[in-house]
Design a protein around this motif. Structure first.
Motif, short mmCIF file in Angstrom:
data_model
loop_
_atom_site.label_atom_id
_atom_site.label_comp_id
_atom_site.label_asym_id
_atom_site.label_seq_id
_atom_site.Cartn_x
_atom_site.Cartn_y
_atom_site.Cartn_z
N LYS A 48 37.14 4.13 -17.46
CA LYS A 48 36.29 5.31 -17.64
C LYS A 48 34.85 4.99 -17.25
CE LYS A 48 34.98 8.91 -20.86
NZ LYS A 48 35.19 9.51 -22.16
N ARG A 49 34.38 3.82 -17.65
CA ARG A 49 33.00 3.42 -17.30
C ARG A 49 32.86 3.24 -15.80
NH1 ARG A 49 28.01 4.23 -17.80
NH2 ARG A 49 26.69 2.42 -17.68
N ILE A 50 33.86 2.67 -15.15
CA ILE A 50 33.83 2.50 -13.69
C ILE A 50 33.73 3.86 -13.01
CG2 ILE A 50 35.26 1.84 -11.70
CD1 ILE A 50 36.27 -0.52 -13.44
N ILE A 51 34.54 4.81 -13.48
CA ILE A 51 34.52 6.16 -12.90
C ILE A 51 33.15 6.80 -13.10
CG2 ILE A 51 35.46 8.49 -13.14
CD1 ILE A 51 38.18 7.14 -13.75
N GLU A 52 32.58 6.66 -14.30
CA GLU A 52 31.24 7.22 -14.56
C GLU A 52 30.21 6.62 -13.62
OE1 GLU A 52 30.68 6.29 -18.68
OE2 GLU A 52 31.88 7.99 -19.38
N LEU A 53 30.27 5.30 -13.43
CA LEU A 53 29.30 4.64 -12.55
C LEU A 53 29.50 5.05 -11.09
CD1 LEU A 53 29.23 1.08 -14.17
CD2 LEU A 53 27.42 2.82 -14.22
N GLU A 54 30.75 5.20 -10.67
CA GLU A 54 31.01 5.65 -9.30
C GLU A 54 30.47 7.06 -9.09
OE1 GLU A 54 35.23 5.15 -8.88
OE2 GLU A 54 35.01 3.11 -8.09
N ASN A 55 30.65 7.93 -10.08
CA ASN A 55 30.12 9.28 -9.98
C ASN A 55 28.59 9.27 -9.94
OD1 ASN A 55 32.70 10.35 -10.01
ND2 ASN A 55 32.68 10.76 -12.20
N GLN A 56 27.99 8.38 -10.71
CA GLN A 56 26.54 8.26 -10.71
C GLN A 56 26.04 7.76 -9.36
OE1 GLN A 56 25.02 5.63 -13.74
NE2 GLN A 56 22.92 6.33 -13.49
N VAL A 57 26.72 6.79 -8.79
CA VAL A 57 26.34 6.28 -7.47
C VAL A 57 26.44 7.39 -6.43
CG1 VAL A 57 27.08 4.74 -5.60
CG2 VAL A 57 26.84 3.85 -7.91
N THR A 58 27.51 8.17 -6.48
CA THR A 58 27.69 9.27 -5.54
C THR A 58 26.56 10.29 -5.68
OG1 THR A 58 30.08 8.97 -5.60
CG2 THR A 58 29.28 11.09 -4.80
N ALA A 59 26.21 10.63 -6.92
CA ALA A 59 25.12 11.58 -7.15
C ALA A 59 23.79 11.02 -6.64
CB ALA A 59 25.03 11.91 -8.63
N LEU A 60 23.55 9.75 -6.88
CA LEU A 60 22.30 9.13 -6.41
C LEU A 60 22.25 9.06 -4.89
CD1 LEU A 60 21.89 6.30 -9.06
CD2 LEU A 60 20.48 8.36 -8.81
N GLN A 61 23.37 8.76 -4.26
CA GLN A 61 23.41 8.74 -2.79
C GLN A 61 23.12 10.13 -2.23
OE1 GLN A 61 27.34 7.06 -2.26
NE2 GLN A 61 26.51 5.03 -1.84
N SER A 62 23.65 11.13 -2.88
CA SER A 62 23.39 12.51 -2.46
C SER A 62 21.91 12.84 -2.61
CB SER A 62 24.24 13.46 -3.29
OG SER A 62 23.96 14.79 -2.96
N ARG A 63 21.33 12.42 -3.71
CA ARG A 63 19.89 12.67 -3.95
C ARG A 63 19.03 11.93 -2.94
NH1 ARG A 63 15.97 15.88 -4.77
NH2 ARG A 63 14.29 15.08 -6.06
N VAL A 64 19.39 10.70 -2.61
CA VAL A 64 18.65 9.93 -1.60
C VAL A 64 18.72 10.65 -0.25
CG1 VAL A 64 18.69 7.80 -0.23
CG2 VAL A 64 18.79 7.68 -2.72
N ALA A 65 19.89 11.17 0.10
CA ALA A 65 20.03 11.90 1.36
C ALA A 65 19.14 13.14 1.36
CB ALA A 65 21.49 12.28 1.58
N GLU A 66 19.07 13.85 0.23
CA GLU A 66 18.19 15.02 0.12
C GLU A 66 16.73 14.61 0.31
OE1 GLU A 66 18.76 16.88 -3.66
OE2 GLU A 66 20.88 17.29 -3.29
#
Length: 176
Positions: free
Chosen positions: A112-130
């Motif tokens: 569960k923690r791995i999934i949360e961190l992966e989701n956070q990384v994805t969100a941060l990558q999206s924000r960096v792209a923005e």
């Protein structure tokens, strides 16, 4: 509400299912054409699989899927009658949870923690792209404004450059 809603995902590279534009045109007998129904877009996030099909596709028991849902590992969308509907992405995530659990020996809390961190990384990558897009837009605007200022210069004026004063000694010898 589940993190997978149809309106939040793009449909690029997906197949369309359902009636196409112009359906009902040219009906025999002079009937009025029906209004075209909205096209259905099937993406990897579209919830289409009932729990029994999702269990078969993932190789897990339906009770395991229910347990994963209760723990928040894989949360499928729900129908109006509260039935679970799994998407292709959910099936892939079920397989990944099973792989991490069986092959890597990670407990469900760790997964569960791995999934949360992966989701956070994805969100941060999206924000960096923005932010990169915004920065590039600001740089382009700045260049346009700078070009406009340079274009407004008067061409009959010469830029002034300050002469550096030197303490060097120069000997002058007149020619005789």
């Amino acid at each position: 509400m589940s993190p997978h809603s149809d309106s939040s995902h793009g449909g690029a590279g997906t197949g369309r299912i359902g009636p196409g534009p112009g359906l009902g045109e040219g009906l025999p007998g002079g009937g009025r054409p029906r209004a075209a129904a909205p096209p259905y877009v099937l993406t990897e996030d579209t919830p289409v699989y009932v729990i029994s099909v999702a269990a078969e596709l993932s190789g897990l028991h339906p009770q395991t899927l229910r347990q994963y849902d209760r723990l928040g590992l894989v949360s499928p969308d729900r129908t109006a009658g509260r039935g679970r509907r799994y998407s292709a992405r959910d099936i892939q995530q079920l397989r990944e949870v099973q792989r991490l659990s069986q092959d890597e020996g990670i407990n469900l809390a760790g997964i569960k923690r791995i999934i949360e961190l992966e989701n956070q990384v994805t969100a941060l990558q999206s924000r960096v792209a923005e932010l990169v897009d915004a920065l590039e837009g600001a740089a382009a605007t700045l260049q346009q404004r700078e070009a406009a200022v340079h274009a407004s210069y008067r061409r009959d004026l010469v830029p002034y450059q300050q002469v550096q004063q030197s303490s060097a000694l120069v000997v002058w010898r007149p020619k005789r």
